[in-house]
Scaffold this motif. Structure first.
Motif, PDB file in Angstrom:
ATOM      1  N   GLY A 117     -39.768  12.501   6.450  1.00 19.55           N
ATOM      2  CA  GLY A 117     -39.183  11.263   6.586  1.00 19.55           C
ATOM      3  C   GLY A 117     -38.557  10.718   7.939  1.00 19.55           C
ATOM      4  N   ASP A 164     -39.070   7.049   9.286  1.00 23.46           N
ATOM      5  CA  ASP A 164     -38.284   6.143   8.432  1.00 23.46           C
ATOM      6  C   ASP A 164     -37.098   5.464   9.155  1.00 23.46           C
ATOM      7  N   LEU A 196     -45.807   4.018   6.858  1.00 19.62           N
ATOM      8  CA  LEU A 196     -44.713   5.012   6.729  1.00 19.62           C
ATOM      9  C   LEU A 196     -45.042   5.833   5.376  1.00 19.62           C
ATOM     10  N   ARG A 204     -45.386   9.963   5.558  1.00 17.17           N
ATOM     11  CA  ARG A 204     -44.731  10.837   4.818  1.00 17.17           C
ATOM     12  C   ARG A 204     -45.594  11.935   4.286  1.00 17.17           C
TER      13      ARG A 204
END
Length: 171
Positions: free
Chosen positions: A70, A73, A150, A154
């Motif tokens: 993550g 992010d 993204l 992930r």
């Protein structure tokens, strides 16, 4: 002054960082920048050093907060230009020996963050795989600015950070 140079780098890239532009951005006379930085190369190297330090701090916080899958992010749209400046200088370092050492500091710092997160030594193959995956996906995200990058990052980082299966031995 260095913060002014970093801001110029993030706004206009490598070519935007000059003594004159840095002095103007810092609201200082041109003589101040030439006094502290004998050359444009020195100004760029010190700005790159500051940018690398800031980014490693930001990355460590993001990984600690969100984990490796993550961490990308934390790249908000308003930070994209700063990230482009970082990667632009990183690539430029391939032709500039002084910047190469700073680029190595960046790579080594990222490897250390990944190794610490995975509780493995920095030379472990899984650390290198996770770092290579993170770097490639980060660069792709920053350069291409794809809306789904993204989510894909992930997923791939989740797979890259799973423990390796032990090698099979056959009699």
């Amino acid at each position: 002054m260095l913060r002014a140079a970093v801001h110029l780098l993030t706004e206009g890239g490598f070519a935007a960082v000059t003594h004159r532009a840095t002095a103007h951005r810092a609201d200082l006379p041109l003589a101040a920048t030439t006094y502290y930085f004998a050359s444009r190369d020195q100004l760029l190297a010190e700005a790159f050093t500051l940018l690398v330090h800031d980014e490693l701090t930001t990355l460590r916080h993001a990984v600690t907060t969100h984990g490796l899958p993550g961490c990308l992010d934390h790249l908000q749209p308003h930070e994209r230009l700063r990230q482009l400046g970082l990667w632009e200088l990183y690539v430029h370092a391939g032709r500039h020996p002084t910047l190469q050492q700073i680029a190595r500091t960046w790579s080594d710092g990222c490897l250390t963050i990944v190794a610490d997160t995975l509780a493995l030594p920095p030379r472990h193959p899984q650390v290198r795989l996770a770092y290579a995956t993170l770097s490639a996906l980060w660069l792709e995200h920053v350069v291409e600015d794809r809306p789904d990058s993204l989510t894909q990052a992930r997923t791939l980082l989740t797979h890259a950070t799973k423990p390796f299966d032990p090698p099979q031995t056959h009699p």
